[in-house]
Design a protein around this motif. Structure first.
Motif, PDB file in Angstrom:
ATOM      1  N   UNK A   1      10.463  -3.185  13.020  1.00 56.12           N
ATOM      2  CA  UNK A   1      11.407  -3.313  12.121  1.00 56.12           C
ATOM      3  C   UNK A   1      11.201  -1.704  11.278  1.00 56.12           C
ATOM      4  N   UNK A   2      12.654  -1.105  11.319  1.00 53.04           N
ATOM      5  CA  UNK A   2      12.336   0.426  10.567  1.00 53.04           C
ATOM      6  C   UNK A   2      11.590   0.423   9.216  1.00 53.04           C
ATOM      7  N   UNK A   3      11.650  -0.776   8.524  1.00 48.42           N
ATOM      8  CA  UNK A   3      10.953  -0.633   7.125  1.00 48.42           C
ATOM      9  C   UNK A   3       9.477  -0.668   7.202  1.00 48.42           C
ATOM     10  N   UNK A   4       8.720  -1.493   8.193  1.00 50.58           N
ATOM     11  CA  UNK A   4       7.507  -1.423   8.602  1.00 50.58           C
ATOM     12  C   UNK A   4       7.161  -0.118   9.127  1.00 50.58           C
ATOM     13  N   UNK A   5       7.963   0.353  10.007  1.00 49.48           N
ATOM     14  CA  UNK A   5       7.593   1.859  10.843  1.00 49.48           C
ATOM     15  C   UNK A   5       7.641   2.745   9.736  1.00 49.48           C
ATOM     16  N   UNK A   6       8.615   2.739   8.848  1.00 50.88           N
ATOM     17  CA  UNK A   6       8.592   3.862   8.027  1.00 50.88           C
ATOM     18  C   UNK A   6       7.410   3.756   6.792  1.00 50.88           C
ATOM     19  N   UNK A   7       7.031   2.650   6.294  1.00 47.04           N
ATOM     20  CA  UNK A   7       5.722   2.143   5.724  1.00 47.04           C
ATOM     21  C   UNK A   7       4.514   2.760   6.281  1.00 47.04           C
TER      22      UNK A   7
ATOM     23  N   UNK B   1       4.509   5.062   8.584  1.00 47.60           N
ATOM     24  CA  UNK B   1       4.467   6.618   8.650  1.00 47.60           C
ATOM     25  C   UNK B   1       4.176   7.357   7.369  1.00 47.60           C
ATOM     26  N   UNK B   2       4.596   6.713   6.253  1.00 47.33           N
ATOM     27  CA  UNK B   2       4.457   6.873   4.712  1.00 47.33           C
ATOM     28  C   UNK B   2       2.876   6.881   4.491  1.00 47.33           C
ATOM     29  N   UNK B   3       2.177   5.675   5.071  1.00 45.36           N
ATOM     30  CA  UNK B   3       0.693   5.801   4.841  1.00 45.36           C
ATOM     31  C   UNK B   3       0.023   6.673   5.693  1.00 45.36           C
TER      32      UNK B   3
ATOM     33  N   UNK C   1       0.958  -1.238   0.159  1.00 44.88           N
ATOM     34  CA  UNK C   1      -0.076   0.029  -0.121  1.00 44.88           C
ATOM     35  C   UNK C   1       0.806   1.234   0.075  1.00 44.88           C
ATOM     36  N   UNK C   2       2.049   1.370   0.836  1.00 47.42           N
ATOM     37  CA  UNK C   2       2.817   2.386   0.847  1.00 47.42           C
ATOM     38  C   UNK C   2       3.324   2.731  -0.557  1.00 47.42           C
ATOM     39  N   UNK C   3       3.726   1.783  -1.099  1.00 45.53           N
ATOM     40  CA  UNK C   3       4.518   2.060  -2.312  1.00 45.53           C
ATOM     41  C   UNK C   3       3.798   1.552  -3.876  1.00 45.53           C
ATOM     42  N   UNK C   4       2.355   1.405  -3.605  1.00 52.71           N
ATOM     43  CA  UNK C   4       1.559   1.446  -4.802  1.00 52.71           C
ATOM     44  C   UNK C   4       1.826  -0.015  -5.489  1.00 52.71           C
TER      45      UNK C   4
END
Ligand code: CTP
Length: 403
Positions: free
Chosen positions: A131-137, A139-141, A98-101
């Protein structure tokens, strides 16, 4: 019934918590909502479409078309039909898509087509969640205007204990009910918001400024706009932007320019929220050309006092208008906040203490105390988006409410 007639898409991803989606579906239907379930292929490994279609009284959508008849399922129509979309559970993989389409299944295409508010209830193991990647996603959403329903800390399917349990269905229902009850609570209200720092020019390349990121003011602008307000945001130089395209953003640099814009907009505003970190002083003179290092005595910059925008509006305020200020304090926080409330003729002041970690300039979180003329509430550390909700709730009800 609280969700009577609402069209809700319930998105279900492939995780153990999918069993809780059945209760959520039941609760949504009981609350009067019409629910369309969209499930990922992995979701069907955890819960059967038969249960879901029986409870929602609608065929469950999972593929782009029905294999034997070729009937096409339009994610675009679904996205337009919905009053809101709830994705519960949302797995790490779907959150990333979802975060990256990455539109490789019906749930993600529906999400990308949805014009309505989207609520995302993550569920996963604690390390995946942290994990930073989940957290970043996530925050992006969130930055795209989605609402994250944070998972709880507790016993997980892996046998470990930590943050990752999907929020309970009753709580998710509460979030939706609250959303729809406040819904358009600021419709027909005109709101003026100031945000960010001001820059006071020394010469063409230098200025006096401060570390304000503008995040709190921008979150307030988005919150007011999402509740139907007509928002003008007068903003100093920042790198953040608003999510809601209806917001009128007026960019300025100095305190004097900010005051001039506010004086234009305030007379027709119902609410004004002074969130900017206005520089208290400006250079008395701005050099026309760059001040050079060589062949000069060390320059002394004479300062003059800037106008106090909040106090100026406070002096113009009519009884029908609500004026809200902020106070960033390091010492005697409560006394200083109340003194500013009175001196600037505000109706409400939001105090940030620089002593609280996670509060103040540049962070994504804030910890505030709200003072109105006759109430005071201290809130826990929250995202700036959630703090914006508390502030707007307090503006609407004219008092704060401890949660
Ligand atoms: N404010 C303003 N114009 C100024 C200074 C402050 O509109 N020139 C507003 C801020 O946006 C905030 C409130 O006044 O809503 C309080 O700001 P703060 O900087 O805490 O207070 P000051 O009045 O500047 O007092 P001090 O810096 O001495 O604490």
């Amino acid at each position: 019934m609280s969700l009577q007639g609402k069209h809700i898409i319930l998105g279900i991803c492939g995780g153990i918590a999918a069993y809780k989606s059945v209760s959520l579906l039941r609760l949504l239907v009981k609350a009067g909502a019409e629910v369309q379930v969209v499930i990922t292929p992995a979701g069907k490994e955890f819960i059967t479409p038969v249960t879901l279609s029986a409870l929602s009284q609608k065929p469950v959508v999972s593929e782009f078309f029905t294999a034997n008849t070729g009937e096409w399922h339009s994610h675009v129509d679904l996205g337009l039909w919905a009053d809101c979309m709830v994705i519960a559970p949302a797995t790490a993989s779907s959150i990333g898509k979802m975060a990256h389409g990455i539109a490789d299944n019906m749930l993600i295409t529906t999400y990308l087509s949805a014009k309505s508010p989207v609520f995302i209830a993550p569920a996963m193991d604690l390390d995946m969640m942290a994990h930073p990647s989940t957290q970043a996603n996530l925050r992006l959403l969130e930055s795209y205007g989605n609402h994250i329903i944070e998972p709880e800390t507790g016993y997980l399917a892996s046998g470990l204990t930590g943050k990752g349990r999907m929020e309970e269905p009753e709580k998710i229902l509460e979030v939706l009910e609250k959303f729809f009850s406040v819904g358009k609570s600021m419709e027909e209200k005109k709101v003026l918001i100031t945000a960010g720092p001001t820059y006071e020019k020394i010469d063409p390349v230098r200025f006096i400024g401060n570390y304000s990121s503008g995040k709190m003011g921008y979150a307030l602008a988005d919150e007011c706009a999402s509740r139907g307000a007509d928002v003008t945001l007068v903003s100093g130089p920042v790198s953040v932007s608003v999510s809601n395209p209806s917001i009128k953003v007026v960019k300025i640099e100095s305190a004097k320019e900010m005051l001039a814009e506010c004086e234009k907009v305030f007379p027709t505003s119902d609410v004004a929220i002074m969130c900017a970190a206005v520089a208290d002083y400006a250079p008395a003179h701005t050099a026309d050309s760059k001040i050079k290092r060589e062949h000069q005595e060390i320059p002394v910059i004479e300062l003059v006092k800037n106008p106090d925008i909040a106090a100026t509006l406070g002096a113009m305020k009519k009884s029908s208008q609500t004026l809200v200020g902020f106070a960033l304090e390091t010492d005697h926080e409560f006394e200083n906040a109340v003194e500013k409330l009175n001196r600037k003729n505000l109706d409400m002041i939001v105090l940030n203490s620089m002593r609280d970690s996670g509060a103040g300039f540049g962070t994504d979180t804030n910890k505030v105390t709200i003072f109105t003329r006759d109430s005071r509430c201290e809130y826990p550390l929250k995202s700036k988006k959630d703090v914006a909700k508390d502030i707007v709730d307090a503006i609407i009800s004219k008092k704060c409410e401890q949660r």
